[in-house]
Design an enzyme around this catalytic site. Structure first.
Site, short mmCIF file in Angstrom:
data_model
loop_
_atom_site.label_atom_id
_atom_site.label_comp_id
_atom_site.label_asym_id
_atom_site.label_seq_id
_atom_site.Cartn_x
_atom_site.Cartn_y
_atom_site.Cartn_z
N GLY A 5 33.06 51.53 53.37
CA GLY A 5 34.12 50.97 52.56
C GLY A 5 33.94 51.26 51.09
O GLY A 5 34.77 50.89 50.27
N THR B 193 26.05 58.93 46.53
CA THR B 193 26.93 59.78 45.74
C THR B 193 26.10 60.75 44.90
O THR B 193 26.46 61.92 44.73
CB THR B 193 27.84 58.94 44.84
N GLY C 84 24.89 56.08 40.77
CA GLY C 84 25.49 55.05 41.61
C GLY C 84 25.71 53.72 40.91
O GLY C 84 24.99 53.37 39.97
N GLY D 253 27.09 50.98 43.26
CA GLY D 253 27.55 50.14 44.37
C GLY D 253 26.92 48.77 44.44
O GLY D 253 27.58 47.77 44.72
N GLU D 254 25.60 48.69 44.23
CA GLU D 254 24.91 47.40 44.33
C GLU D 254 24.89 46.65 43.01
O GLU D 254 24.82 45.41 42.98
CB GLU D 254 23.46 47.63 44.77
#
Length: 777
Positions: free
Chosen positions: A484, A528, A733, A735-736
Site C-alpha cells: 500500500g 525505494t 525512504g 515510509g516509517e
C-alpha cells in the site's frame, strides 16, 4: 462446463453440477483444488510451564483428521538473527498462545474440534511479565540454553541471563561532560506493547509435493527471507523452496521475517501432495504473530546555559517477549541511533533485548525509533523550558548537519533537517497562541524532531530484471512487496524515466522466488532506495543494449543516440526515429535479409558495499552500520477537554527530507497514514496483560485503533529535497519516519496545555485526569 462465479453463499454450477458452498470455500477450491486441508493450532494457556507430556490419540481418531503434529515431529528452532524460536516447543512453553501442537483436517471446523481433544500435561513455572524484573539477579531463565543458539556475528546474547542482545555506544568523555554541564535533567519513560493491527490477518498455504518440493503462498513482507529461513530450518535445498507473495492487506513490520508460516510448511510436509491452509483469527494475531517491543527508557542529558547539548546517557530496556529472533535487531538499530537527530559529542548508550514471558516482538513501523524518540523529544522540550529557550530554537541549535559525527563515529550525510523544522513551525504557527471559544477546553501545540536509518544487515541487497515485449511494453521483475506504500508505482516510474516509456506500458510483477530475483525484505524504508537502484541499473543496461543494437545495425555512433517517446532518435539526424516495438524482440533486418539484435533484457543488482556491522562491542565504534538517515519534524495543535481529559488533534504538520519525491501523492499518503498510526499509539493503543501473561484485549472492541472520526481537520504533509547521493535520482525512504514524531509532539502539546508532564503512553483521559488531580489542578 463452468458457467459462472459468484460472491456470497449461493447455488453455483461447476461442470454442469449444482453445488452450494461458501464464497471462501469456493475460492479455495478454485485456487488450490478440492484436496485443500486446514490447520488448527493448540496454544499454551500458560506463560511459562514445562511440557511433561502430549497425548494426541483422541484427536487422531476424529473423522476427517489427516495428521496431528507437535515438537516430537518437528523439534527445530528458527529465527532470522537469533535462532531461539521453536516451531513447536518440546521442553517448555514461554508465553500464553505459543503453539504446542496442530491438527491437519479436511475442514477447518473438523480441525478446530479435534485440536480440543489434545491433552497436554504442564508443570507451571514462575513467569516474568516485566523486563526490569527479568534482569534482576536470580531471575528465572527463560532460555537456559541461550549460549547454544545460532546467532549472527553482530549480536551479543548474554548466556546465563535473560538478555538476548546488548548494544553499547561510548563516544567522548561522558563523566567529564556531565561534570561540566550547567544543567542536567534525568527521568524515565515508558512505552507499552502495541500490535500491528493489519486488516488482513496472517495467512499461509503450503504444498509439499511428491518431488519433495515446498511451495508456499504467504501474506508476507519477506518472500526470499522466508525461503532462506525455511530451507535452513527444515534442511531443504533452497531451489526446492518456493514462496509466492500476492498483494498484502497491511504489514507494518508484522509480516516481516517469519512466524506462523513455518507451521503451515511443516504441516504440508506431514501430508505430501495436499495443500494445507493456516489462517490466524484476530485473537491469534494478537497472541501469536508479533508485537512491538515495550520500552523502559532512562534519559539523562546535560546542557550548557546557551542550550548546547554536551552529554547524553540513554539506557533502553526493551521487552522482546519470549523470542529475540527478530526483536534483537530492533534493539541493535536503536542503540546505534538513540542520540536522535542531534550533534552530541559525549554519548553513553546501552540498549538491551530482554526476554519475558510475553509474545515474541519484532519489526513494527519505526523499528524502535518511535519509542525512544518519545522520551528523548520530551526531554528536549523540558530542558528548553528550564533554560527559558524556545524549543524550536533549541532544536535548531543542536540539529545534526552534514559532516557532524553520529553516535558511532561516522559522518552524517546530506540532510535538510533545519529546513524541515522551520517549515513545520511555520505551518503550525508555533509561536501563535490559540484560545478556545469553550472555557472548558484548552488549545495548545507541540513539536518534535525525528530521524531514522534503514536497519539492515550489511549485506542487504536487491536485484531486478527488465524484459521487453513485442509491443514495446516491459515487465519488471523484483521481489519487494506492495503493502500500500506505492512500491510498484515507484519502480515503474524509475524505469519509465530511464527508458522513456509511459507508465501504462509497464507492469511490475509480484514476488515469486522461482521467477523474481532476490530482495532481502520489504522493511526498513529502504526498498525505494535499494530496489530502486537495482531497477535503475537494469533499465540503464537495457537502454545500453537498445543503443548498441541500433548503432551496430544502422551505423550510428552510440553517443548520438537517445531514447524519447518510445523511440530511438539521433542528435545528428533529425529525420531518424525507430520505434522500440519494431525491434526490441525481433531485431533489425539488414539489406541481406539477416537480423541484428534480439530480445532486450536488463539486469540490475545493488548492495551498499560501504557498510559494516563489525564494530567494537564495548564502544560501538569502528564500523559503518547504517547507510544513511532520513530526517524530519512534526507538530500538532490539540484541544483538551479539562472535564473529561479527552484529547483531539485539530491540526498536524510534518516535513521530511525525502531526497527526491518520486510520487508526491503517494508520499503525502505516507505522511498522513504514518501520522494516524502514530496517533493511535499516542492516545489509545496498548496491549493489556494480566499477572499470568494473558492478553486482556485481543480484539478491536477492547483494543482501540484510530478511525476516520479521529482524523484532524487540517493535515499538512511537507517535503524537503536534499538529494541522497547514492539514491536513484536522489531518493531516500520516508515510509516509517512519519509516525516517529507523533507521540512526543502530542505529549509536548499536553504539557504546554496543562502544565503536566506525562512520561508514559498512551495519553488516555484517565491518565490525564489522574495527573491533573495529582498536581492539584
Amino acid at each position: 462446463m463452468k458457467d459462472y462465479k459468484y460472491v456470497g453463499k449461493k447455488s453455483i454450477r461447476i461442470d454442469g453440477k449444482a453445488k452450494v458452498m461458501g464464497a471462501a470455500k469456493y475460492t479455495d477450491d478454485l485456487e488450490f483444488g478440492p484436496n485443500l486441508l486446514h490447520i488448527a493450532v493448540l496454544s499454551s494457556p500458560h506463560a511459562h510451564a514445562k511440557i511433561l507430556g502430549i497425548e494426541t490419540s483422541e484427536a487422531e481418531k476424529v473423522p476427517g483428521v489427516k495428521a496431528v503434529i507437535s515438537g516430537k515431529d518437528f523439534p527445530q528452532k528458527f529465527g532470522l538473527y537469533l535462532r531461539d524460536h521453536a516451531i513447536f516447543p518440546n521442553d517448555k512453553v514461554r508465553y500464553v498462545g505459543e503453539q504446542v501442537a496442530a491438527v491437519i483436517a479436511k475442514t477447518k471446523k473438523i480441525a478446530q474440534a479435534a485440536v480440543k481433544k489434545i491433552q497436554v500435561e504442564y508443570e507451571v513455572l514462575p513467569n516474568i511479565q516485566n523486563a526490569l524484573d527479568s534482569i534482576k539477579p536470580n531471575a528465572t531463565l527463560i532460555h537456559p540454553n541461550l549460549g547454544n543458539y545460532e546467532v549472527v556475528p553482530w549480536l551479543y546474547p548474554q548466556p546465563g541471563t535473560n538478555i538476548g542482545h546488548v548494544r553499547k555506544i561510548r563516544k567522548g568523555e561522558i563523566d567529564k561532560a556531565f561534570e561540566e554541564a550547567d544543567f542536567i535533567l534525568e527521568d524515565q519513560y515508558h512505552v507499552p506493547h502495541v500490535v500491528h493491527a493489519p486488516m488482513e490477518n496472517h495467512i499461509a498455504v503450503a504444498l509439499f509435493d511428491y518431488e519433495d518440493r515446498l511451495t508456499m503462498w504467504n501474506s508476507t513482507q519477506s518472500p526470499h527471507t522466508q525461503r532462506n529461513i525455511l530451507a535452513s530450518c527444515l534442511n531443504i535445498p533452497h531451489k526446492d523452496v518456493r514462496v509466492i507473495a500476492p498483494y498484502v492487506g497491511g504489514g507494518f513490520g508484522g509480516k516481516a521475517g517469519i512466524s506462523m508460516e513455518v507451521i503451515a510448511a511443516v504441516a504440508a510436509m506431514k501430508v505430501p501432495g495436499c495443500p494445507v491452509k493456516l489462517a490466524w483469527s484476530r485473537k491469534e494475531e494478537f497472541e501469536n504473530s508479533s508485537q512491538r517491543q515495550e520500552l523502559f527508557a532512562k534519559v539523562k542529558m546535560g546542557v550548557k546555559n546557551d542550550g548546547t547539548i554536551i552529554a547524553l546517557k540513554h539506557e533502553l530496556f526493551w521487552d522482546v517477549g519470549a523470542s529475540a529472533e527478530y526483536g534483537s535487531n530492533v534493539v541493535n538499530a536503536t542503540g546505534f541511533s538513540a542520540i536522535g537527530p542531534y550533534n552530541i559529542p559525549n554519548v553513553y548508550i546501552d540498549s538491551f533485548a530482554i526476554y519475558t514471558n510475553r509474545p515474541p516482538c519484532g519489526a513494527y513501523r519505526g523499528f524502535g525509533y518511535s519509542e525512544f524518540h518519545f522520551g528523548l523529544e520530551s526531554h528536549i522540550d523540558r530542558i528548553a523550558k528550564k533554560l527559558n529557550m524556545d524549543p524550536i530554537e533549541f532544536r535548531k541549535k543542536n540539529a545534526i548537519k552534514e559532516g557532524d559525527k553520529v553516535a558511532y563515529g561516522v559522518e552524517m550525510g546530506p540532510t535538510g533537517l533545519r529546513e524541515c523544522i522551520e517549515k513545520v513551525a511555520e505551518k503550525i504557527e508555533m509561536g501563535k497562541e490559540v484560545i478556545s471559544d469553550d472555557p472548558d477546553k484548552i488549545i495548545a501545540k507541540g513539536f518534535a524532531c525525528a530521524w531514522k536509518a534503514p536497519a539492515m544487515p550489511p549485506n542487504e541487497s536487491s536485484a531486478a530484471f527488465i524484459k521487453f515485449n513485442e509491443d514495446g511494453s516491459i515487465n519488471i521483475l523484483v521481489s519487494g512487496m506492495e503493502l500500500g506504500q506505492g512500491y510498484l508505482t515507484s519502480m515503474a516510474k524509475i524505469a519509465a524515466e530511464v527508458l522513456s516509456i509511459p507508465l501504462e506500458k509497464i507492469r511490475v510483477e509480484h514476488p515469486d522466488t522461482d521467477r523474481n530475483p532476490y530482495e532481502w525484505q520489504t522493511v526498513a524504508s529502504h526498498t525505494t532506495w535499494s530496489s530502486g537502484n537495482a531497477v535503475k541499473k537494469a533499465a540503464i543496461e537495457a537502454k545500453g543494449r537498445i543503443i548498441e543494437t541500433v548503432s551496430r545495425a544502422l551505423n550510428y555512433k552510440k553517443d548520438t543516440l537517445y531514447l524519447e517517446d518510445e523511440m530511438v532518435k539521433c542528435t545528428v539526424d533529425s529525420n531518424f526515429s525507430l520505434a522500440l516495438k519494431d525491434f526490441v524482440i525481433n531485431g533489425i533486418q539488414m539489406k541481406d535479409g539477416t537480423f541484428r539484435g534480439g530480445p532486450i533484457l536488463g539486469t540490475g543488482i545493488f548492495m551498499p558495499e560501504f557498510t559494516s556491522a563489525m564494530v567494537d562491542p564495548e564502544t560501538g565504534q569502528g564500523g559503518h552500520p547504517n547507510v544513511h538517515y532520513t530526517t524530519g519534524a512534526g507538530a500538532v495543535e490539540i484541544e483538551i477537554d479539562k472535564r473529561t481529559g479527552r484529547v483531539r488533534v485539530l491540526k498536524m504538520a510534518e516535513a521530511f527530507d525525502a531526497g527526491k519525491v518520486l510520487n508526491p501523492d503517494l508520499a503525502k499518503g505516507q505522511i498522513i497514514g504514518g501520522f494516524m498510526q502514530g496517533l493511535g499509539t499516542a492516545l489509545w493503543e496498548e496491549v493489556k496483560f494480566d499477572e499470568n501473561g494473558k492478553i486482556l484485549n485481543p480484539n478491536f472492541t477492547d483494543y482501540k485503533i484510530p478511525t476516520t472520526l479521529e482524523v484532524p481537520d487540517e493535515m499538512y504533509p511537507i517535503f524537503v529535497e536534499v538529494a541522497q547521493p547514492d539514491g536513484p535520482f536522489g531518493v531516500r525512504g520516508i515510509g516509517e519516519h512519519t509516525m516517529i514524531p507523533v507521540m512526543p509532539a502530542v505529549g509536548n502539546a499536553i504539557a504546554n496545555a496543562l502544565g503536566i508532564r506525562l512520561t508514559e503512553v498512551p495519553f488516555t483521559p484517565e491518565r490525564i485526569l489522574a495527573a491533573l488531580e495529582k498536581k492539584g489542578k
